[in-house]
Write a protein that holds these residues in place. Structure first.
Motif, PDB file in Angstrom:
ATOM      1  N   LEU A 230       0.853  -1.106  -0.060  1.00 29.74           N
ATOM      2  CA  LEU A 230      -0.191   0.265   0.140  1.00 29.74           C
ATOM      3  C   LEU A 230       0.730   1.111   0.034  1.00 29.74           C
ATOM      4  CD1 LEU A 230      -2.901  -0.951   2.447  1.00 29.74           C
ATOM      5  CD2 LEU A 230      -3.267  -0.430  -0.047  1.00 29.74           C
ATOM      6  N   LEU A 231       1.910   1.286   0.792  1.00 23.13           N
ATOM      7  CA  LEU A 231       2.778   2.682   1.076  1.00 23.13           C
ATOM      8  C   LEU A 231       3.493   2.690  -0.547  1.00 23.13           C
ATOM      9  CD1 LEU A 231       4.236   1.983   4.289  1.00 23.13           C
ATOM     10  CD2 LEU A 231       2.785   3.784   3.736  1.00 23.13           C
ATOM     11  N   ALA A 232       3.944   1.481  -1.057  1.00 21.66           N
ATOM     12  CA  ALA A 232       4.485   1.663  -2.421  1.00 21.66           C
ATOM     13  C   ALA A 232       3.559   2.263  -3.642  1.00 21.66           C
ATOM     14  CB  ALA A 232       5.038   0.264  -2.726  1.00 21.66           C
ATOM     15  N   LEU A 233       2.212   1.523  -3.513  1.00 23.41           N
ATOM     16  CA  LEU A 233       1.349   2.121  -4.412  1.00 23.41           C
ATOM     17  C   LEU A 233       1.160   3.678  -4.291  1.00 23.41           C
ATOM     18  CD1 LEU A 233      -1.048  -1.044  -4.574  1.00 23.41           C
ATOM     19  CD2 LEU A 233       0.517  -0.278  -6.046  1.00 23.41           C
ATOM     20  N   VAL A 234       0.735   4.089  -3.016  1.00 23.35           N
ATOM     21  CA  VAL A 234       0.626   5.429  -2.777  1.00 23.35           C
ATOM     22  C   VAL A 234       1.782   6.360  -3.296  1.00 23.35           C
ATOM     23  CG1 VAL A 234       0.381   7.303  -0.934  1.00 23.35           C
ATOM     24  CG2 VAL A 234      -0.989   5.165  -0.685  1.00 23.35           C
ATOM     25  N   GLU A 235       3.112   5.887  -3.006  1.00 19.29           N
ATOM     26  CA  GLU A 235       4.211   6.761  -3.257  1.00 19.29           C
ATOM     27  C   GLU A 235       4.271   6.662  -4.814  1.00 19.29           C
ATOM     28  OE1 GLU A 235       7.450   9.045  -2.468  1.00 19.29           O
ATOM     29  OE2 GLU A 235       6.035   8.508  -1.103  1.00 19.29           O
ATOM     30  N   GLY A 236       4.191   5.583  -5.424  1.00 19.84           N
ATOM     31  CA  GLY A 236       4.376   5.554  -6.857  1.00 19.84           C
ATOM     32  C   GLY A 236       3.394   6.159  -7.661  1.00 19.84           C
TER      33      GLY A 236
ATOM     34  N   ALA B 220       5.871  -0.196  -8.131  1.00 21.31           N
ATOM     35  CA  ALA B 220       4.483   0.354  -8.250  1.00 21.31           C
ATOM     36  C   ALA B 220       4.472   1.807  -9.153  1.00 21.31           C
ATOM     37  CB  ALA B 220       4.298   1.036  -6.825  1.00 21.31           C
ATOM     38  N   ALA B 221       5.544   2.395  -9.393  1.00 20.90           N
ATOM     39  CA  ALA B 221       5.517   3.530 -10.237  1.00 20.90           C
ATOM     40  C   ALA B 221       5.567   3.172 -11.726  1.00 20.90           C
ATOM     41  CB  ALA B 221       6.773   4.495  -9.955  1.00 20.90           C
ATOM     42  N   THR B 222       6.089   1.918 -11.836  1.00 21.20           N
ATOM     43  CA  THR B 222       5.934   1.475 -13.445  1.00 21.20           C
ATOM     44  C   THR B 222       4.398   1.035 -13.663  1.00 21.20           C
ATOM     45  OG1 THR B 222       8.163   0.430 -13.411  1.00 21.20           O
ATOM     46  CG2 THR B 222       6.629  -0.476 -14.840  1.00 21.20           C
ATOM     47  N   VAL B 223       3.832   0.557 -12.739  1.00 18.75           N
ATOM     48  CA  VAL B 223       2.155   0.254 -12.999  1.00 18.75           C
ATOM     49  C   VAL B 223       1.361   1.457 -13.100  1.00 18.75           C
ATOM     50  CG1 VAL B 223       0.300  -0.693 -11.695  1.00 18.75           C
ATOM     51  CG2 VAL B 223       2.323  -1.893 -11.472  1.00 18.75           C
ATOM     52  N   TRP B 224       1.827   2.501 -12.386  1.00 18.82           N
ATOM     53  CA  TRP B 224       0.918   3.716 -12.506  1.00 18.82           C
ATOM     54  C   TRP B 224       1.312   4.125 -13.914  1.00 18.82           C
ATOM     55  CZ3 TRP B 224      -3.275   2.965  -9.895  1.00 18.82           C
ATOM     56  CH2 TRP B 224      -3.031   2.629  -8.800  1.00 18.82           C
TER      57      TRP B 224
END
Length: 464
Positions: A325-331, A385-389
């Motif tokens: 979750l933290l990685a998804l928010v930051e990403g 996570a940033a790659t996904v977004w």
């Protein structure tokens, strides 16, 4: 960034499980900070008496000792943090408040073109370091109190009955001193955070009141001093990150609770091995003449290894969910800020790289969760996570990208982040499959349009 001794996280170890501090190698682990209570090896910041000696709190000592407001003495935490900040504290000026307000206003205008999520900032605030401590205490209390309460409960409830009767004086002292000990440690941690934190969301959670976008001008200025960029540019970059985070938490109502629940799920799993306690007490008492002496710090220190909790599989699952979750928010924040600023802000690339290095070397979020629950946020997980977004935005558009936040089940899991592009590819396949399997109007039977009754002139001969 220096370690933040909240007193709950696992010790800082290298890949071989050795403590990174050579001075502590070979000493008993003390992941939850009880060493500080007895002045032992785990008391990196000293015992409460030593901490109090450095603070102008003698007149209130009795009040602090009689704290009954919960497992953490938040009065002591607040006073300890503010005392630590006193020497370098600077109040915010009217000019700084105006500059922060303008930066957040412009940041929201730029973000309007990068995401369909509307603004989450209804007021801009410029906090001093002391204001950051005072205004974020309610959020810290909600996060930390269940952890501290569970640590104490696990330690005391796991004692065998016969050991509990012997250790009655110790248990009583721990009950009186526990809130003070945790308060002193949390206060020291908040003081160090306040020295470096740049916004209200940099620790990974929104700490400010709802709708407030916050920058800490004194820290922003010090952060910018080491960069070859104008202060206005640095301030705007940080305002973009703060405003993007506020949009996400304001319009994904379950997100804050999911992050907090992951921390508390870890806390619920804190247990102590009763057999290990019995063995530890027996070993500790082996060299003690006359039994346990609660007034002897060395005696108590020998008992601490027996009280060390063990991490369970359920806790490991909670940590994976928290990290994801933290990685998804930051990403997501990285992605929308890049979309909003990469073509407008001259120094965007350099500032983004500086922020990545800050996180990799242990920024506020990394150190906060490392010391609270022993979670080491991996830089690779943030990149995945940033790659996904970024890929979702490029291939499916910002609206489809942000639609994943509409429900927790739509978000990538920890396993999905292992192969981020596969997750993105499946989103397109799922949409195509849904289109192919969409319900069509049922076909009408062949004789559906035929009237049930024929006209008289078309009727056949009547039966005889």
């Amino acid at each position: 960034m220096s370690d933040l001794p909240f007193g709950f996280g696992l010790p800082d170890r290298d890949d071989e499980g050795q403590d990174k501090d050579p001075a502590r190698r070979g000493q008993p682990a003390d992941p939850f900070g009880f060493g500080a209570l007895f002045g032992g090896a785990g008391a990196g910041a000293g015992n409460p008496e030593e901490l109090l000696a450095k603070m102008p709190l003698f007149a209130e000592l009795q009040k602090l000792m009689n704290w009954s407001g919960g497992p953490v003495n938040w009065d002591l935490a607040r006073q300890g943090a503010i005392s630590q900040l006193a020497a370098g504290h600077q109040p915010t000026s009217e000019a700084e408040r105006a500059a922060v307000a303008e930066a957040l206003r412009l940041a929201d205008l730029w973000l309007d073109q990068a995401t369909d999520l509307p603004s989450g900032v209804d007021r801009a605030l410029a906090w001093s370091r002391v204001e950051w401590v005072e205004q974020t205490l309610p959020a810290w209390s909600a996060l930390i109190d269940p952890l501290a309460e569970r640590v104490v409960a696990a330690m005391t409830s796991a004692l065998p009955q016969e050991a509990a009767s012997m250790m009655g004086p110790i248990a009583g002292m721990m009950g009186r001193m526990g809130g003070m000990m945790f308060g002193a440690q949390v206060g020291q941690a908040l003081g160090k955070l306040a020295d470096e934190v740049l916004t209200s969301t940099e620790v990974g959670l929104p700490l400010a009141p709802s709708g407030a976008g916050v920058l800490v001008p004194q820290n922003v200025e010090e952060f910018a001093a080491g960069l070859d960029r104008p202060i206005d540019e640095v301030r705007l970059f940080l305002a973009l990150r703060e405003a993007a985070s506020q949009r996400l938490f304001a319009h994904v109502p379950w997100l804050r609770q999911q992050l907090t629940d992951a921390v508390h799920a870890y806390a619920r799993g804190i247990t102590v091995d009763r057999d290990a306690i019995e063995r530890g007490i027996a070993e500790a008492m082996g060299g003690m003449e006359g039994g346990i002496d609660p007034s002897d710090p060395e005696t108590l220190q020998r008992l601490l290894p027996a009280l060390e909790p063990e991490e369970t599989p359920e806790q490991q699952m909670a940590l994976r969910r928290l990290e994801t979750l933290l990685a998804l928010v930051e990403g997501w924040v990285d992605t929308v800020v890049a979309a909003a600023a990469s073509q407008r802000l001259p120094g965007y690339a350099a500032l983004a790289e500086t922020m990545r290095r800050r996180r990799a070397s242990g920024g506020p979020a990394e150190q906060t969760f490392a010391t609270l629950v022993g979670l080491q946020l991996r830089p690779r997980r943030l990149r995945d996570a940033a790659t996904v977004w970024a890929a979702m935005g490029q291939q499916r558009g910002p609206e489809e990208r942000d639609r994943l936040w509409s429900h927790p089940d739509l978000l990538p899991t920890s396993e999905d982040l292992d192969e981020p592009m596969d997750f993105v590819a499946r989103q397109g396949m799922d949409d195509e499959l849904s289109a192919l399997t969409a319900e069509e109007p049922p076909a009408k039977p062949d004789d559906e349009d035929k009237p049930d009754d024929k006209p008289d002139d078309e009727a056949g001969p009547s039966p005889a």
